[in-house]
Scaffold this active site. Sequence first.
Site, PDB file in Angstrom:
ATOM      1  N   SER A 235       0.972  -1.542  -0.342  1.00  0.00           N
ATOM      2  CA  SER A 235       0.212  -0.014   0.246  1.00  0.00           C
ATOM      3  C   SER A 235       0.969   0.958   0.215  1.00  0.00           C
ATOM      4  O   SER A 235       1.614   1.587  -0.871  1.00  0.00           O
ATOM      5  CB  SER A 235      -1.500   0.074   1.398  1.00  0.00           C
ATOM      6  OG  SER A 235      -2.293   1.023   1.248  1.00  0.00           O
ATOM      7  N   ASP A 467      -9.448  -4.429  -5.451  1.00  0.00           N
ATOM      8  CA  ASP A 467      -8.426  -3.414  -3.563  1.00  0.00           C
ATOM      9  C   ASP A 467      -9.076  -2.335  -3.971  1.00  0.00           C
ATOM     10  O   ASP A 467      -9.773  -1.608  -4.931  1.00  0.00           O
ATOM     11  CB  ASP A 467      -7.621  -4.069  -4.389  1.00  0.00           C
ATOM     12  CG  ASP A 467      -6.507  -2.463  -3.055  1.00  0.00           C
ATOM     13  OD1 ASP A 467      -7.385  -1.932  -2.513  1.00  0.00           O
ATOM     14  OD2 ASP A 467      -5.589  -3.528  -3.404  1.00  0.00           O
ATOM     15  N   HIS A 495      -7.310  -6.065  -0.064  1.00  0.00           N
ATOM     16  CA  HIS A 495      -6.215  -5.094   0.233  1.00  0.00           C
ATOM     17  C   HIS A 495      -5.132  -5.832  -0.081  1.00  0.00           C
ATOM     18  O   HIS A 495      -4.453  -6.472   0.507  1.00  0.00           O
ATOM     19  CB  HIS A 495      -6.402  -4.158   1.210  1.00  0.00           C
ATOM     20  CG  HIS A 495      -5.829  -3.102   1.000  1.00  0.00           C
ATOM     21  ND1 HIS A 495      -4.919  -1.994   0.041  1.00  0.00           N
ATOM     22  CD2 HIS A 495      -5.086  -2.387   2.079  1.00  0.00           C
ATOM     23  CE1 HIS A 495      -4.184  -1.673  -0.191  1.00  0.00           C
ATOM     24  NE2 HIS A 495      -3.683  -1.846   0.978  1.00  0.00           N
TER      25      HIS A 495
END
Length: 527
Positions: A235, A467, A495
């Site tokens: 991320s 996601d 995610h």
Amino acid sequence: MYLRRSPRRSRLGAALLGVAALLVSACSSSSGPTAGSAGAADAALAALPRATPSALAPYYAQRLTWRDCGVPGFECATLKAPLDYARPDAGGVRLAVARKKATGPGKKLGSLLVNPGGPGGSAVGYLQQYAGIGYPAAVRARYDMVAVDPRGVARSEPVECLDGREMDRYTQTDVTPDDQRETDALVASYRKFAEGCGADAPKLLRHVSTVEAARDMDLLRAALGDRKLTYVGASYGTFLGATYAGLFPDRVGRLVLDGAMDPSLPARRLNLDQTTGFETAFQSFAKDCVRQSDCPLGGRGTTPGQVGKNLKAFFRKLDARPLRTGDPDGRRLGEALATTGVIAAMYDEGAWEQLREALTTAMKDNDGAGLLALADSYYERDPDGRYTNLMFANAAVNCLDLPAAFSSPEQVRGSLPAFEKASPVFGESLAWATLNCAYWPVRPTGEPHRIEAKGAAPIVVVGTTRDPATPYRWARSLADQLSSGRLLTYEGDGHTAYGRGSACVDTTINTYLLRGTPPPTTGKRCS
């Protein structure tokens, strides 16, 4: 903007450790409500000179002194970095580093640095709780697993803004104001948060940018004795890793960027994309929910759109009358905390059952304890009412990296139709969440930019098609920007993708880390 911290050992923890600042801090950029990506396409992150400046030589020459850090199998050390890279002699910061040495057998491949994202997630905590014991045995056998808490985060001179009770009030603030009084209360809450951060660390707050954290990683690479950096970032950790590649393309070893961000986009576009991402994830949840016997939002035949309307109606009821929770500190479940709890569960389909149970208890028994527990896990609040500094560091980094998305409540109101179109369920609250950085005490130092990293070795960029926090289009864009980007696509929910159950994804990444063989230039798809 909502980003990610990375997985712990439990399925829900895997989602929540990857979450970033939910209704606390918005990633930001151009202040105009109609800002697009124009301008960013003309700017690319420039590489730093290959030669180390003489003023930084003492930092690059340091060697780490390892010590026991109280967690079996792990060693800890302290890395010194300049507070301001433009003035290396003007004071420094001390960064916490942890390591678990390669277990063997097989030839050691060096160090593998990991970052769980956030910004604000503790990389040291992530290493000790998950990566150092949960990464594939073959990877841990060949690499020393290493983590550093970025400046301002966790063990590395953490930014602090509010105490526990103040944070309790902050997280309960109404983020869908219905009138001027509620708007003023939200602005006052954002101001108090920002002022608390500014009072705690006025100097450090100016130097917690992603560029500075990436430069710190290069100091760590040198201190570890590695010629090139091998790295897995999730991320926000993809932005950190891509920034490193842009600054030091000749020092890129094997980089995996999982759940990629797009550094070229301004905040309004980032936040709208992400709002769409959460709506996409919610649609998947809704379709699954109505197939289950315990779905409180509708039964078989109920459309995802109607499921969303039912949830939105429930949020509105909470806005008018919060639910009891049994919390010893007297917290009740209002719309803000309930929205946080629902969004937290969007990060991993493994949390959907828990969300259904929490919603059932809230909607049928008027007991908000289950949704409150989801929100507390997201915010990293313990049963004693203490918060980690995740949310403080998240705001500090986000608000420094890019200018605020909106500068006034009026600008937010003007953008509400676009956000609510992107997500009828979450759009309103996500739009107001973007206002946080407008009141930040430190001016931003960054702007949107492309990252090309010309000359870097192949970099694997991983994107998940549904996601919620880092939409798939961002992974495609980053892979296109990077001169050596190789896209790995996971067709699924949740995610990030590595270590979440896809043998295809895991095998592809493990092969790259262990043998240096990346996916083909045409990309690879997994399910």
